[in-house]
Design a protein around this motif. Sequence first.
Motif, PDB file in Angstrom:
ATOM      1  N   ARG A  26       0.834  -1.621  -0.212  1.00 39.54           N
ATOM      2  CA  ARG A  26       0.443  -0.314  -0.002  1.00 39.54           C
ATOM      3  C   ARG A  26       0.786   1.098  -0.293  1.00 39.54           C
ATOM      4  N   ILE A  27       1.102   2.088  -1.154  1.00 39.87           N
ATOM      5  CA  ILE A  27       1.554   3.003  -0.744  1.00 39.87           C
ATOM      6  C   ILE A  27       0.838   4.513  -1.499  1.00 39.87           C
ATOM      7  N   LEU A  28       1.500   5.580  -1.168  1.00 38.18           N
ATOM      8  CA  LEU A  28       0.695   6.730  -1.205  1.00 38.18           C
ATOM      9  C   LEU A  28       1.466   7.944  -2.473  1.00 38.18           C
ATOM     10  N   LEU A  29       1.334   7.889  -3.326  1.00 45.81           N
ATOM     11  CA  LEU A  29       2.154   8.149  -4.370  1.00 45.81           C
ATOM     12  C   LEU A  29       1.265   9.676  -4.319  1.00 45.81           C
ATOM     13  N   LYS A  30       2.545  10.829  -4.036  1.00 47.73           N
ATOM     14  CA  LYS A  30       2.967  12.330  -4.521  1.00 47.73           C
ATOM     15  C   LYS A  30       3.135  13.022  -5.793  1.00 47.73           C
ATOM     16  N   LEU A  31       2.141  13.266  -6.550  1.00 49.04           N
ATOM     17  CA  LEU A  31       2.444  13.603  -7.419  1.00 49.04           C
ATOM     18  C   LEU A  31       2.655  15.439  -7.971  1.00 49.04           C
ATOM     19  N   SER A  32       3.118  15.868  -8.061  1.00 49.55           N
ATOM     20  CA  SER A  32       3.521  17.594  -8.292  1.00 49.55           C
ATOM     21  C   SER A  32       2.271  17.771  -9.761  1.00 49.55           C
ATOM     22  N   GLY A  33       1.725  19.094  -8.877  1.00 49.54           N
ATOM     23  CA  GLY A  33       0.654  19.669 -10.305  1.00 49.54           C
ATOM     24  C   GLY A  33       1.567  19.888 -11.634  1.00 49.54           C
ATOM     25  N   GLU A  34       3.411  20.145 -11.342  1.00 52.61           N
ATOM     26  CA  GLU A  34       3.637  20.466 -12.908  1.00 52.61           C
ATOM     27  C   GLU A  34       4.252  19.643 -13.517  1.00 52.61           C
ATOM     28  N   SER A  35       4.545  18.593 -12.589  1.00 51.12           N
ATOM     29  CA  SER A  35       4.354  16.620 -13.520  1.00 51.12           C
ATOM     30  C   SER A  35       3.765  16.420 -14.327  1.00 51.12           C
ATOM     31  N   LEU A  36       2.081  16.873 -14.349  1.00 52.48           N
ATOM     32  CA  LEU A  36       1.304  16.910 -15.062  1.00 52.48           C
ATOM     33  C   LEU A  36       1.025  17.569 -16.459  1.00 52.48           C
ATOM     34  N   ALA A  37       1.935  19.007 -16.064  1.00 53.53           N
ATOM     35  CA  ALA A  37       1.467  20.269 -17.302  1.00 53.53           C
ATOM     36  C   ALA A  37       2.632  19.558 -18.168  1.00 53.53           C
ATOM     37  N   GLY A  38       3.814  18.142 -18.346  1.00 55.06           N
ATOM     38  CA  GLY A  38       4.403  18.089 -19.570  1.00 55.06           C
ATOM     39  C   GLY A  38       5.658  19.265 -19.570  1.00 55.06           C
ATOM     40  N   ASP A  39       5.581  19.149 -20.739  1.00 55.86           N
ATOM     41  CA  ASP A  39       6.219  20.472 -21.778  1.00 55.86           C
ATOM     42  C   ASP A  39       6.156  21.832 -21.354  1.00 55.86           C
ATOM     43  N   LYS A  40       4.479  21.631 -21.469  1.00 54.29           N
ATOM     44  CA  LYS A  40       3.347  22.931 -21.812  1.00 54.29           C
ATOM     45  C   LYS A  40       3.599  23.714 -20.435  1.00 54.29           C
TER      46      LYS A  40
END
Length: 234
Positions: free
Chosen positions: A7-21
Amino acid sequence: MGLKYKRILLKLSGESLAGDKKMGIDFETVTKICEPIKKLNDEGAEIAIVVGGGNFWRGRSSGSMDRTRADHIGMLATAINALGVADSLEALGVDVRVQTAISMRQVAEPYIRGKAIRHLEKGRVVVFGCGTGNPFFSTDTAAALRAAEIEAEIIMKATMVDGVYDSDPKTNPEAVKYDEITHHEVLNKSLAVMDSTAASLCRDNGIDILVFSIDEPENIYKAVTGENIGTLVH
């Protein structure tokens, strides 16, 4: 390869979802992030995700705006990201639930700890939006809080750098990367792993953090299966 963590908690930054944009959501990038999550889900990992909102809103750049209102806008940005991640996971065939710390019942479930754990036990990925639901607390603190609540074995913090360094590797070419470091050292040396509130919460509840680069999304799979990547904070 077997799972090192169940069981893991993955923390994703908003920046990681934007890609090169750099702004907004780049769904091609999000799909690449979601593919290893699907693979782990298929292999039996129980995955909860906390998303940031920096690709839409950074409270500290809001000038003279009231801090509480700025943080509320940031929470809504994380809700947008949570729905975007959920959509990409569903497109890959993953069963997903979005839970938000601010009630918005028309679009997501309210956060309820027991329900979140039940979803995980049933093999659903749970995406947490709106941080803790309170101003003055970061989404890193939300990740630490949710990890403690759902009894996650570890926080996987996917970042724009490949681990924890003794100084900023972007400005100091001599910066040294740690393979392992303690929570105590992170707080004493003010290392940029998480803000001090989040780091203290992890230390006080004995939650390990693995910091690694999201530049190569397959690192998510490598991290959960125990490959030696990033920096372990313990």
